[in-house]
Design an enzyme around this catalytic site. Structure first.
Site, PDB file in Angstrom:
ATOM      1  N   LYS A   1      90.535  -0.289  66.723  1.00 27.27           N
ATOM      2  CA  LYS A   1      91.996  -0.384  66.805  1.00 27.27           C
ATOM      3  C   LYS A   1      92.671   0.969  67.034  1.00 27.27           C
ATOM      4  O   LYS A   1      93.802   1.034  67.527  1.00 27.27           O
ATOM      5  CB  LYS A   1      92.540  -1.020  65.534  1.00 27.27           C
ATOM      6  CG  LYS A   1      92.305  -2.521  65.422  1.00 27.27           C
ATOM      7  CD  LYS A   1      93.257  -3.286  66.312  1.00 27.27           C
ATOM      8  CE  LYS A   1      93.244  -4.776  65.994  1.00 27.27           C
ATOM      9  NZ  LYS A   1      94.246  -5.510  66.789  1.00 27.27           N
TER      10      LYS A   1
ATOM     11  N   SER B   1      83.388  -4.547  65.905  1.00 31.82           N
ATOM     12  CA  SER B   1      84.778  -4.081  65.967  1.00 31.82           C
ATOM     13  C   SER B   1      85.234  -3.299  64.748  1.00 31.82           C
ATOM     14  O   SER B   1      86.224  -2.576  64.815  1.00 31.82           O
ATOM     15  CB  SER B   1      85.722  -5.269  66.188  1.00 31.82           C
ATOM     16  OG  SER B   1      85.604  -6.198  65.130  1.00 31.82           O
TER      17      SER B   1
END
Length: 503
Positions: A51, A305
Site C-alpha cells: 500500500k 500483499s
C-alpha cells in the site's frame, strides 16, 4: 479523458520510500502442487505492505496547497501506514479513519508514524463515509486507498518489477482483491506489456464485492463482509478499479478462511515469514486455481500483499491450517462403553497421527468421540469412515462442519455422575508414533477410560488429560502403572476446576 496507465506506472514516484521487493521461489509448495510457484514479497516493504506504493505516489502528485491543509484517508490499516509515512516525509498533517475492528498492530503502527487515528465503523465502507464527513468539516485533502489513478499507478509498479525479475513464460499472476487498486494496476500493466499472461483476482467468499460486481456488470454494494482478511473487507469496489477489472482481469476465484490459513502456513514453511490473512489470500487462490485446472509445470505468481499480522490470530491460523490443507480429518465416532473399545479404535486408525481427541463418559452403553486425524489426501476421510463402520464403529465426517470445528471441539465434556472411582491425571506424552498405544497397552484392560482430551500443539510432547475408573483396592497397581509408564504425570483428581466442570 483516457488515462495512459502504462506511462503512469512507468513514471510513478514510489522508490523515494518503497523498496523493490524480491520474487521468491516457494520450493516446497512448488514440489507439492507440481508448478513453479513464485511469491512477490510485498510483505518486505518498510510498512510491511504494498500500500505504500500507491499512497506515496498520490501524495507526491499533490500541490503544496493541498498538502498544507493536511490529508485524510479511510483504511483498514496498510494504506493508512503508507499515507502516514508519506505525510511524515512531506511534513503535513494526516488523519486516518480506521474500522473499530482493525487489529491493534495496524492502529499502533499508524500512530507511531505520527498520524491521528479515528476509529469509526466496522468495515472500510463505514470508515470511508465517516472520513468524507471529516474531510468536509476540516477541509482536508482525501487520499483514496484504491479508487484513484495515481494510487492505481503506484500499485501497478508491482507488476513492472515482476516482469523485470521473471521475463520468461508466466501462466498467471494472482492478486488479492478488496477495493481493487492492486489488481487494477497490475492488470493494466500486464495487459499492455504481456497480454498473454492471465491476471486473476482472489477474494474471500464472504467479502466478494468484485466477483459479484463483475458477474452483474455493475458495482454491487454488499450488505456485510467477513473480517478475517480485514485488509480486503470492502463492501463496494472502486468505480475506476471496477472499470479496469472489467477490461483486463481474466478471472476471479473465491477461497475460504481455512484455505487462507493453509496458505499462511505454506509461506511460513518456505520462507519463515508470517503473512497476514489478506497477504496470503492470493496464494490460497493460486493453489485453488491450479487444482481446479489441473495445472502442471506452469509458472504461477502470487502477490504477498502484507504481513501486518496480529499475534493473537496465530492460534486460530494454526488451528485451521491443517483443515485448510485438507490434511486433517475431523470425525465423530461412536464406540461401545466397554474396556478395550478405545484400543480397538486406535488400532483401526493405524499409523496415522491423532491430532486431537475429545471424549467424556456419558452412559454405560456407548461413547461419542470427537477426533482429529492427520491425513495425506482428502479422500482418506471417506475411507476412514468406511473402515470404522465396517468394524462396527459408527462414524461421521465433520471436516466441513463449522459448528464442530469452531465450537464443539472445546465443549465435549461435562459432569459424569456415573463415572465412579474416577482418577484424573495430566500426562505429557512424547510426540511420536506409538506413544498412545504404549499407554493403552500398559494399563489394565478392565480400567475404563472415562475422560480423554488431547490436542497436538506442535511441541515435542503432547499434553493429555485422562480420567480412568480404578476400583477400590487397586490403587497400588494403578500407582505402579503410572510409575512404570515413563511419562511425566500429575494427579488432578482434586483440581477445583475438574470438580466444578467435569467431576
Amino acid at each position: 479523458m483516457k488515462i495512459d496507465y502504462l506511462q503512469k506506472i512507468k513514471s510513478a514516484r514510489v522508490y523515494d520510500v518503497a523498496s523493490k521487493t524480491p520474487l521468491d521461489l516457494l520450493p516446497n509448495l512448488s514440489r507439492r502442487i507440481h508448478n513453479q510457484v513464485l511469491l512477490k514479497r510485498e510483505d518486505m516493504q518498510p510498512v510491511f505492505s504494498f500500500k505504500l506504493r500507491g499512497a506515496y505516489n498520490k501524495m507526491a502528485q499533490l500541490s503544496a496547497e493541498a498538502l498544507s491543509r493536511g490529508v485524510i484517508t479511510a483504511s483498514a490499516g496498510n494504506h493508512a501506514q503508507g499515507v502516514a509515512l508519506a505525510a511524515k516525509n512531506a511534513g503535513c498533517r494526516a488523519v486516518i479513519v480506521m474500522p473499530v475492528t482493525t487489529p491493534d498492530i495496524k492502529v499502533d503502527a499508524v500512530r507511531h508514524r505520527g498520524a491521528e487515528v479515528v476509529l469509526a465503523g466496522e468495515s472500510y465502507t463505514d470508515s470511508y463515509n465517516h472520513a468524507m464527513k471529516l474531510m468536509e468539516e476540516q477541509q482536508l485533502t482525501f487520499v483514496h486507498p484504491f479508487d484513484d489513478p495515481d494510487v492505481i499507478a503506484g500499485q501497478g509498479t508491482v507488476a513492472m518489477e515482476i516482469l523485470q525479475d521473471n521475463p520468461g513464460p508466466i501462466e498467471a499472476i494472482f492478486c488479492p482483491v478488496g477495493g481493487g487498486g492492486l489488481i487494477a494496476g497490475v492488470a493494466a500493466y500486464i495487459k499492455a506489456v504481456r497480454p498473454e499472461i492471465k491476471v486473476i483476482g482472489v477474494e474471500v467468499n464472504d467479502a466478494n464485492a468484485m466477483t459479484v460486481s463483475l458477474q452483474q456488470g455493475a458495482r454491487v454494494t454488499l450488505d456485510q463482509v467477513g473480517l478475517f482478511a480485514d485488509g480486503k473487507a470492502v463492501k463496494l469496489v472502486g468505480e475506476e478499479t471496477f472499470r479496469l477489472c472489467q477490461q483486463y482481469v481474466d478471472e476471479m476465484i473465491l477461497v475460504d478462511n481455512d484455505a487462507i490459513c493453509a496458505a499462511i502456513k505454506d509461506v511460513f514453511e518456505d520462507t519463515r515469514a508470517i503473512l497476514e490473512p489478506t497477504g496470503a489470500l492470493s496464494l490460497a487462490g493460486l493453489k485453488a486455481y491450479a487444482q481446479q485446472h489441473n495445472l502442471q509445470g506452469k509458472t504461477l505468481i502470487a502477490v504477498a500483499s502484507g504481513a501486518n499480522m496480529s499475534f493473537d490470530r496465530l492460534r486460530f491460523v494454526a488451528e485451521r491450517a491443517e483443515i485448510g490443507e485438507k490434511r486433517e480429518a475431523v470425525l465423530a465416532v461412536t464406540i461401545p462403553e466397554t474396556p478395550g473399545s478405545f484400543k480397538k479404535f486406535c488400532r483401526l486408525i493405524g499409523h496415522r497421527n491423532i491430532t486431537e481427541f475429545n471424549y467424556r463418559y456419558a452412559d454405560a452403553t456407548a461413547a461419542h468421540i470427537y477426533v482429529g486425524i492427520a491425513i495425506q489426501d482428502p479422500s482418506e476421510s471417506g475411507k476412514l469412515v468406511t473402515r470404522l463402520q465396517e468394524h462396527g464403529l459408527p462414524a461421521l465426517d465433520l471436516s466441513e462442519n463449522e459448528v464442530a470445528k469452531l465450537h464443539l471441539r472445546h465443549l465435549v465434556g461435562g459432569h459424569a455422575p456415573q463415572a465412579k472411582h474416577e482418577q484424573v491425571y495430566r500426562f505429557e506424552f512424547p510426540e511420536k508414533p506409538g506413544a498412545l498405544m504404549n499407554f493403552l497397552d500398559n494399563m489394565r484392560h478392565d480400567w475404563n477410560i472415562s475422560l480423554f482430551h488431547y490436542r497436538n500443539h506442535g511441541a515435542d510432547f503432547g499434553r493429555v488429560l485422562v480420567g480412568m475408573q480404578v476400583p477400590p483396592g487397586e490403587e497400588q497397581e494403578f500407582t505402579d502403572f503410572l510409575q512404570n509408564l515413563g511419562y511425566p504425570y500429575w494427579d488432578e483428581s482434586n483440581n477445583p476446576a475438574y470438580k466444578l466442570f467435569l467431576g
